[in-house]
Design an enzyme around this catalytic site. Structure first.
Site, PDB file in Angstrom:
ATOM      1  N   LYS A  19       0.657  -1.616  -0.147  1.00  0.00           N
ATOM      2  CA  LYS A  19       0.384  -0.113   0.178  1.00  0.00           C
ATOM      3  C   LYS A  19       0.604   0.791  -0.021  1.00  0.00           C
ATOM      4  CE  LYS A  19      -4.581  -1.015   1.578  1.00  0.00           C
ATOM      5  NZ  LYS A  19      -4.606  -2.493   2.307  1.00  0.00           N
ATOM      6  N   ARG A  20       2.223   0.799   0.480  1.00  0.00           N
ATOM      7  CA  ARG A  20       3.127   2.012   0.331  1.00  0.00           C
ATOM      8  C   ARG A  20       3.263   3.046  -0.659  1.00  0.00           C
ATOM      9  NH1 ARG A  20       7.965   1.453   1.441  1.00  0.00           N
ATOM     10  NH2 ARG A  20       7.499  -1.053   1.325  1.00  0.00           N
TER      11      ARG A  20
END
Ligand code: GLU
Length: 424
Positions: free
Chosen positions: A198-199
Site C-alpha cells: 500500500k505504501r
C-alpha cells in the site's frame, strides 16, 4: 488438468493475487483443463464477507470465469476426518485439542515447473500443527487435503509459498495422496525495490477499477509481470495470450510493478476499444458527476468520447478533460485569465462572437472558415487567437482541435463563453 486459485478473504484481491488467478486461468484455458476457485476462509475471525464479495466481483470483472467453487469453512468435517486418520495411523499426535503431525527426517525434492528442482531437508522443520485447538485446520493441512480431493494437477501460486511446499509435501505423503506439480510465480516488487505494498500505491484490483482502468488493460499488464507473449509484443488480448501461454516461459526473476507502464497498456486498450463499448463505460461516470441527465443525446456523447479516445489513459481522464462539453459554465483559473484574456484577446473574443452569430449552421467547417476570416481581417496569426479561445471555451490550455471543440460546445454556449470572457 485442473488448477485452482485459493484466495483468503482476509483482504481485497490485490495485484499479486490477481496475477496468480490470471496465470492459473490462462494455463487452464491453454490446456483445456478446469479452473477451481477455492475460498480459504478457515480463519473465521479474519475472514470477512465484504472481502469475499470484493474478490468475487474483481475476478468476474477481470473476466476469469471458474468451473467450480468451494469454501473451506464448509469443509471442516472433511479436515477433521483426515486428521483422525493420521492420529489412528500414529503419524500425528494430540496436544490438548490440537492435532500435530510428526515430522519425518528426510530430504524432499520438489520439481517446480518454473524453478526446476528444489531440495529441502525436513530435519530443519518442526512438527506441524494440522488442526488447531479451536477445531479449525491450519492453512497447509486444509490446502493439501483440498488440492488432493479436488484433484488439482498443478499448484500455481506466488513464490512466497515456496517455504510452505516441503511442509505440504510431508502432509501429502503422510496421507498417501498423489503430489501435484508445482509452479511458483516470481514476486512482484514495487518500483522502490521493496515488496509491492500500500505504501507504494494502490494494491487492490477494485481500486484500479475505481480509478478508471479497464479490465483488458489490467489483465494485459498483469500477464507481463513474469511472462511475455514473445517477439517484443506487449499489447495482446486474453484470447491470443492463452494461445501463446506456457508455464515454461515464466521468468524466475521478480517482476516490477510500474503504474506508468500499466497506464500505457491501458491507453492502448482504450484506443482499441469500440466506441459503443467505451461510451458504455464512460456514461455512468458522467452521470455520477451530474454531467448527464437520465435522458441524453447518446450520439453526441459518442462523438465527444471519440474526440478524446486516442489519449485517454484511464476513464477518469475523459471526465476531467471533457467536462467543458457537459458543464453549463466553465471555470477559468486566475492565472489563465491573466495570461490569456489580454485586452486584445477580449476585443477579438467579441468580434469572433459577432461573426459566429451570423452562422446558420455551426459545424466544424463553418466555424473554421469564420475563425480564419477574422484572423485574416485582423492580420494576426491564428495561434494568437487559438489559445485564448480554447481557454475561454474549455477552461483548459490543451485539448482536441479547436473547431471540433466549438462544434461540441455548440453555437449558443460558444458565443456565451466568448462574450463572458470578453466582459471579464
Ligand atoms: N490462501 C493462500 C493465500 O492466499 C493460498 C496459497 C496457495 O495457493 O496455496 O496465499
Amino acid at each position: 488438468m485442473k488448477v485452482r486459485f485459493a484466495p483468503s478473504p482476509t483482504g481485497y484481491l490485490h495485484i499479486g493475487g490477481a496475477r496468480t488467478a490470471l496465470f492459473n486461468w490462462m494455463y487452464a484455458k491453454s490446456q483445456k483443463g478446469s479452473f477451481v476457485l477455492r475460498i480459504e476462509d478457515t480463519d473465521l475471525e479474519r475472514s470477512k464477507k465484504e472481502f469475499l464479495d470484493e474478490i468475487l466481483e474483481s475476478i468476474q470483472w477481470l473476466g476469469l470465469s471458474f468451473d467450480e467453487i468451494y469454501k473451506q469453512s464448509e469443509r471442516f468435517d472433511i479436515y477433521r476426518k483426515y486428521a483422525d486418520q493420521l492420529l489412528k495411523e500414529e503419524k500425528a499426535y494430540r496436544e490438548g485439542e490440537a492435532v500435530i503431525l510428526k515430522m519425518p527426517q528426510k530430504e524432499i525434492k520438489i520439481y517446480d515447473l518454473i524453478r526446476d528442482e528444489i531440495v529441502f531437508d525436513t530435519a530443519v522443520l518442526k512438527d506441524q500443527v494440522l488442526m488447531k485447538s479451536d477445531g479449525s485446520p491450519t492453512y497447509s493441512f486444509a490446502c493439501v487435503v483440498d488440492d488432493a480431493l479436488m484433484e488439482i494437477s498443478h499448484v500455481i501460486r506466488g513464490e512466497d509459498h515456496i517455504s510452505n511446499t516441503p511442509k505440504q509435501v510431508v502432509i501429502y505423503e503422510a496421507l498417501g495422496f498423489k503430489i501435484p506439480k508445482f509452479a511458483h510465480l516470481p514476486l512482484i516488487m514495487g518500483e522502490d525495490g521493496g515488496r509491492l505494498s500500500k505504501r507504494t500505491g494502490a494494491v487492490a484490483v477494485s481500486d484500479y477499477k475505481k480509478m478508471g482502468f479497464v479490465p483488458e488493460g489490467i489483465v494485459n499488464y498483469l500477464m507481463l509481470l513474469g511472462w511475455s507473449p514473445g517477439a517484443n509484443q506487449e499489447i495482446i488480448n486474453l484470447k491470443k495470450a492463452v494461445e501463446k501461454f506456457s508455464i515454461k516461459k515464466i521468468n524466475k526473476a521478480s517482476a516490477v510493478f510500474s503504474i506508468e507502464k500499466l497506464k500505457w497498456v491501458n491507453t492502448q486498450h482504450i484506443r482499441q476499444m469500440d466506441l459503443e463499448k467505451l461510451t458504455d463505460l464512460i456514461v455512468p461516470l458522467l452521470k455520477e458527476k451530474g454531467y448527464l441527465e437520465a435522458e441524453f443525446d447518446r450520439k453526441k456523447v459518442e462523438s465527444i468520447v471519440n474526440l478524446f479516445k486516442g489519449r485517454i489513459s484511464i476513464l477518469e481522464d475523459f471526465v476531467d478533460w471533457a467536462d467543458f462539453a457537459f458543464l453549463k459554465e466553465i471555470d477559468v483559473s486566475d492565472g489563465d485569465k491573466e495570461k490569456f484574456f489580454t485586452d486584445d484577446a477580449k476585443k477579438r473574443f467579441k468580434l469572433l462572437a459577432d461573426s459566429f452569430e451570423k452562422l446558420e449552421v455551426f459545424d466544424i467547417k463553418l466555424c473554421e472558415e469564420s475563425f480564419r476570416g477574422l484572423v485574416d481581417e485582423l492580420k494576426i496569426k491564428a495561434a494568437d487567437l487559438v489559445h485564448p479561445v480554447r481557454v475561454a471555451l474549455t477552461g483548459k490550455t490543451i485539448g482536441p482541435g479547436l473547431f471540433e471543440t466549438m462544434a461540441i460546445v455548440g453555437k449558443e454556449n460558444t458565443i456565451k463563453r466568448l462574450r463572458r470572457a470578453a466582459n471579464l
